[in-house]
Design an enzyme around this catalytic site. Structure first.
Site, short mmCIF file in Angstrom:
data_model
loop_
_atom_site.label_atom_id
_atom_site.label_comp_id
_atom_site.label_asym_id
_atom_site.label_seq_id
_atom_site.Cartn_x
_atom_site.Cartn_y
_atom_site.Cartn_z
N HIS A 110 0.81 -1.22 0.00
CA HIS A 110 0.00 0.00 0.00
C HIS A 110 0.85 1.27 0.00
O HIS A 110 0.35 2.35 -0.30
CB HIS A 110 -0.98 0.00 1.19
CG HIS A 110 -0.37 0.29 2.51
ND1 HIS A 110 -0.06 -0.70 3.43
CD2 HIS A 110 -0.01 1.45 3.11
CE1 HIS A 110 0.44 -0.15 4.52
NE2 HIS A 110 0.49 1.16 4.35
N ASP A 159 0.20 -7.66 1.60
CA ASP A 159 0.63 -6.26 1.62
C ASP A 159 2.14 -6.13 1.62
O ASP A 159 2.73 -5.33 2.35
CB ASP A 159 0.04 -5.52 2.84
CG ASP A 159 0.11 -4.00 2.70
OD1 ASP A 159 0.24 -3.53 1.55
OD2 ASP A 159 0.07 -3.31 3.72
N SER A 210 4.83 2.63 7.99
CA SER A 210 4.41 1.41 7.29
C SER A 210 5.51 0.94 6.35
O SER A 210 6.09 1.73 5.61
CB SER A 210 3.14 1.68 6.48
OG SER A 210 2.02 1.81 7.31
#
Length: 504
Positions: free
Chosen positions: A127, A157, A232
């Site tokens: 993402h 992911d 992230s």
């Protein structure tokens, strides 16, 4: 035990269990080092110093097409030398997407880390780089390198990038074994948000095997080490400086850390990274069955002493077990020597298996336990078969209800997710479901923070693809006496979250 005694005991335990990680020619010390003082935790400065160089910032650029259509406002024609010329130049010519003046939307979205210095391989979250036209990797010393995309996996992911290893001296870290981590073990999270340089936080493993309903293989490590916005894709280290997780999600009403963060365990991520590096895509094992949980009532009716395993609800036509090896109604309790205690265990262990491998599967059929031999197919091929099978279901029946392009449910207006709505709301190509085009003020949906442009992917854990699907699922829940509907929503970029909405 006094607090000082506890700290001394913890230091002895951690020091005894710590190992060293060789990076280049330097050895990275363990997370906890012996301290002369009796009070306060030992410093992690030496470990952090050796790891910071391997953690990078990932920034992306996305090209925006020129504004077109009736909604575009043309620049007014002004007399030469008009005092308003500069104002209108700034307002119109510098607008993002102005036709004839293509712009770029640049975002510093997350972090990543180098796992192979010789090849220039960088790992991050999918993402973080989704829909990017250009990707740059920014190092802690200020050096920036262009990156190419090697491969992505939306289910876990994970994304793999490559930079030119000759463009900068790289420092790499290696994966450790996340299966050895215990609740209470110390961990260190490092991120490089917004290109400001490395950010180090320390905490413990709060829980393991967390399922947050973000994908089919959820098995997250939960930690209280702060994982803030922009972190992230960064690594979660054990006390030996090995990567045992990829930081990917937090639970927070404010967007900042409240001590609940989740990391993809290295045991799951490592296989994905290896496949992306080798093939540019994933090649997961596939059994070809639809499954559901085994409840106490089902277990009793099947003559099982305890509710465990995965109940086969259907077999995919053309799949590996379409030959009658496994039948609808069978309960899978063991796969290739690994116990299947819950339904969610099966997809993960199958996906981690090699395509074409012959495995033993233990099933319970009509109360009798037996073992069958199955040769696995490839999940990516199986998804095409399953989609085709679902797409043909019921389409030729005369009594099928007519399709609808929009619907109003629970204070939301929902519509088909097509090229037009994708463009209107900027929804990524990999996002699927039913788009929310409007949310009524003071509705239950508005109270939950649902916004136009989000996509409903599931209702009560069943996928929806059309507005009619949404209406049918809500109607079915009401018939069952449910008071709330559980919705899985996808953001424009594909980030998932669950929301419950009252159906009063």
């Amino acid at each position: 035990m006094t607090s000082n005694s506890f700290l001394r005991a913890a230091r002895r335990t951690l020091t005894a269990g710590a190992a060293a990680l060789l990076i280049g020619a330097a050895t990275v010390p363990s997370l906890v080092t012996p301290a002369a003082a009796d009070d306060g935790p030992a410093s992690v400065a030496d470990l952090a110093q050796g790891l910071l160089g391997a953690v990078v910032n990932i920034s992306t650029s996305q090209r925006v097409k020129g504004t077109e259509g009736p909604g575009a406002v043309p620049m007014p024609q002004l007399p030469e030398g008009s005092p308003f010329q500069d104002f209108f130049d700034d307002f119109f010519k510098n607008r993002p997407g102005e036709q004839g003046n293509p712009s770029q939307k640049v975002q510093s979205l997350g972090s990543g880390f180098v796992v192979d210095a010789e090849q220039g391989i960088v790992v991050t979250n999918n993402h973080v780089i989704a829909d990017a036209d250009d990707i740059e990797v920014n190092f802690s010393d200020g050096v920036t390198l262009k990156a190419t995309l090697v491969g992505t996996d939306t289910k876990t992911d994970v994304a793999v990038l490559k930079v030119d290893p000759k463009g900068h001296k790289l420092t790499a870290v290696k994966f450790g074994d996340s299966s050895k981590m215990r609740v209470g073990d110390w961990v260190m999270a490092i991120g490089n948000p917004f290109g400001l340089g490395g950010t180090v936080t320390v905490g413990i493993v709060s829980a393991r095997n967390r399922d947050i309903n973000s994908g089919p293989y959820d098995d997250f490590i939960q930690t209280d080490a702060a994982i803030n916005r922009g972190n992230s894709g960064g690594p979660l280290f054990n006390s030996a400086g090995e990567v045992i997780g990829i930081n990917t999600a937090i639970i927070s009403p404010s967007g900042g850390s409240i001590g609940i963060g989740f990391s993809i365990p290295s045991q799951l991520a490592l296989g994905v990274v290896d496949q992306l590096r080798q093939f540019g895509e994933t090649r997961r094992g596939w059994l070809g069955v639809r499954i559901q949980p085994v409840t106490d009532d089902i277990a009793e009716s099947l003559g099982m002493a305890t509710a465990k395993g995965a109940l086969v609800a259907g077999v995919i036509k053309g799949g590996p077990v379409d030959n009658g090896t496994i039948l609808a109604g069978d309960v899978i309790i063991k796969f290739d020597g690994r116990d299947v205690n819950e339904m969610r265990d099966l997809p993960r262990v199958v996906a981690e298996s090699t395509v074409g491998k012959a495995v033993d599967v233990v099933i319970v059929r009509k109360g009798v336990e037996q073992t069958v031999k199955v040769t696995l197919g490839r999940l990516e091929d199986g998804e095409k078969l399953a989609s085709a099978e679902n797409g043909n279901t019921g389409k030729d029946t005369d009594d099928e209800a007519p399709a609808v392009s929009t619907a109003s449910v629970l204070g939301m207006t929902v519509g088909e997710l097509n090229d037009e709505t994708r463009t209107k709301f900027g929804i990524a190509a990999e996002v699927s479901g039913v788009v929310i085009t409007d949310v009524a003020k003071d509705s239950a949906a508005a109270e939950r923070g649902i916004q136009a442009g989000e996509v409903i992917t599931e209702i009560a854990q069943e996928s929806v693809a059309t507005p009619k699907d949404v209406m049918d699922r809500i109607a079915a829940l009401k018939e069952q006496g449910r008071k709330n509907a559980l919705l899985m929503l996808a953001s424009k970029s594909g980030e998932l979250r669950f929301v419950t909405i009252r159906m009063d």
